[in-house]
Motif scaffolding. Structure first.
Motif, PDB file in Angstrom:
ATOM      1  N   ILE A  14     -15.855 -20.469 -19.050  1.00 42.52           N
ATOM      2  CA  ILE A  14     -15.400 -19.086 -19.105  1.00 42.52           C
ATOM      3  C   ILE A  14     -13.883 -19.096 -19.006  1.00 42.52           C
ATOM      4  O   ILE A  14     -13.314 -19.843 -18.203  1.00 42.52           O
ATOM      5  CB  ILE A  14     -16.031 -18.220 -17.988  1.00 42.52           C
ATOM      6  N   THR A  15     -13.247 -18.284 -19.859  1.00 38.03           N
ATOM      7  CA  THR A  15     -11.791 -18.156 -19.848  1.00 38.03           C
ATOM      8  C   THR A  15     -11.436 -16.736 -19.453  1.00 38.03           C
ATOM      9  O   THR A  15     -11.921 -15.768 -20.051  1.00 38.03           O
ATOM     10  CB  THR A  15     -11.196 -18.471 -21.240  1.00 38.03           C
ATOM     11  N   ASP A  16     -10.591 -16.604 -18.438  1.00 39.75           N
ATOM     12  CA  ASP A  16     -10.044 -15.314 -18.005  1.00 39.75           C
ATOM     13  C   ASP A  16      -8.886 -14.997 -18.945  1.00 39.75           C
ATOM     14  O   ASP A  16      -7.874 -15.708 -18.958  1.00 39.75           O
ATOM     15  CB  ASP A  16      -9.565 -15.434 -16.558  1.00 39.75           C
ATOM     16  N   LEU A  17      -9.018 -13.958 -19.749  1.00 41.36           N
ATOM     17  CA  LEU A  17      -7.998 -13.657 -20.747  1.00 41.36           C
ATOM     18  C   LEU A  17      -6.717 -13.097 -20.142  1.00 41.36           C
ATOM     19  O   LEU A  17      -5.665 -13.144 -20.786  1.00 41.36           O
ATOM     20  CB  LEU A  17      -8.561 -12.724 -21.816  1.00 41.36           C
ATOM     21  N   ALA A  18      -6.751 -12.624 -18.906  1.00 40.08           N
ATOM     22  CA  ALA A  18      -5.536 -12.137 -18.255  1.00 40.08           C
ATOM     23  C   ALA A  18      -4.649 -13.294 -17.806  1.00 40.08           C
ATOM     24  O   ALA A  18      -3.425 -13.199 -17.854  1.00 40.08           O
ATOM     25  CB  ALA A  18      -5.882 -11.251 -17.060  1.00 40.08           C
ATOM     26  N   THR A  19      -5.269 -14.389 -17.391  1.00 42.03           N
ATOM     27  CA  THR A  19      -4.504 -15.517 -16.858  1.00 42.03           C
ATOM     28  C   THR A  19      -4.505 -16.734 -17.779  1.00 42.03           C
ATOM     29  O   THR A  19      -3.683 -17.634 -17.606  1.00 42.03           O
ATOM     30  CB  THR A  19      -5.082 -15.974 -15.504  1.00 42.03           C
ATOM     31  N   GLY A  20      -5.455 -16.791 -18.711  1.00 42.89           N
ATOM     32  CA  GLY A  20      -5.606 -17.960 -19.562  1.00 42.89           C
ATOM     33  C   GLY A  20      -6.341 -19.106 -18.898  1.00 42.89           C
ATOM     34  O   GLY A  20      -6.582 -20.141 -19.512  1.00 42.89           O
TER      35      GLY A  20
END
Length: 129
Positions: free
Chosen positions: A68-74
């Protein structure tokens, strides 16, 4: 008391299949529990961009592997059996199942889903009335 088995869900309207995932909806809003529970399979190689703007979700992996990738932090986190993640800030994310394997997840939503939701263009579910 509510007692169900996955076999009770398979092949019913609560067994929702899409190109990237299959969601077996076990507990809905109408159960009065204050949350809903899905048994969801992310298909091998699927890459799903989502953001639950109206719901908080906690997910526990019981089969397979991915990330899973958090798009806010990368930041990207590996997911494997025993991993739990909580989208506590309505986090926009990309969920990926490894090629050659699916991920089976137990998903809990608050507020609870009604069972009629579909992902919109942003990857979110609309808030039920």
């Amino acid at each position: 008391m509510i007692v169900k088995h996955l076999d009770d869900i398979l092949g019913t309207p609560a067994d929702v299949d899409t190109e990237g995932w299959t969601s077996r909806r076990l507990i809905y809003k109408d159960a009065g529990m204050g949350y809903s529970v899905n048994d969801t399979v992310i298909k091998p190689g699927a890459e799903l961009e989502m953001e639950y703007r109206n719901h908080l979700e906690t997910v526990y992996c019981i089969e397979g592997a991915g990330e899973i990738t958090d798009l806010a932090t990368g930041q990207t986190h590996d997911i494997r059996v025993g991993t739990i993640y909580a989208l506590n800030n309505h986090d926009r994310h990309i969920l990926r199942a490894n090629k050659g394997t699916h991920m089976r997840m137990v998903c809990v939503f608050n507020p609870p889903l009604t069972g009629r939701e579909v992902h919109d263009a942003t990857g979110a579910y609309a808030l039920a009335d």
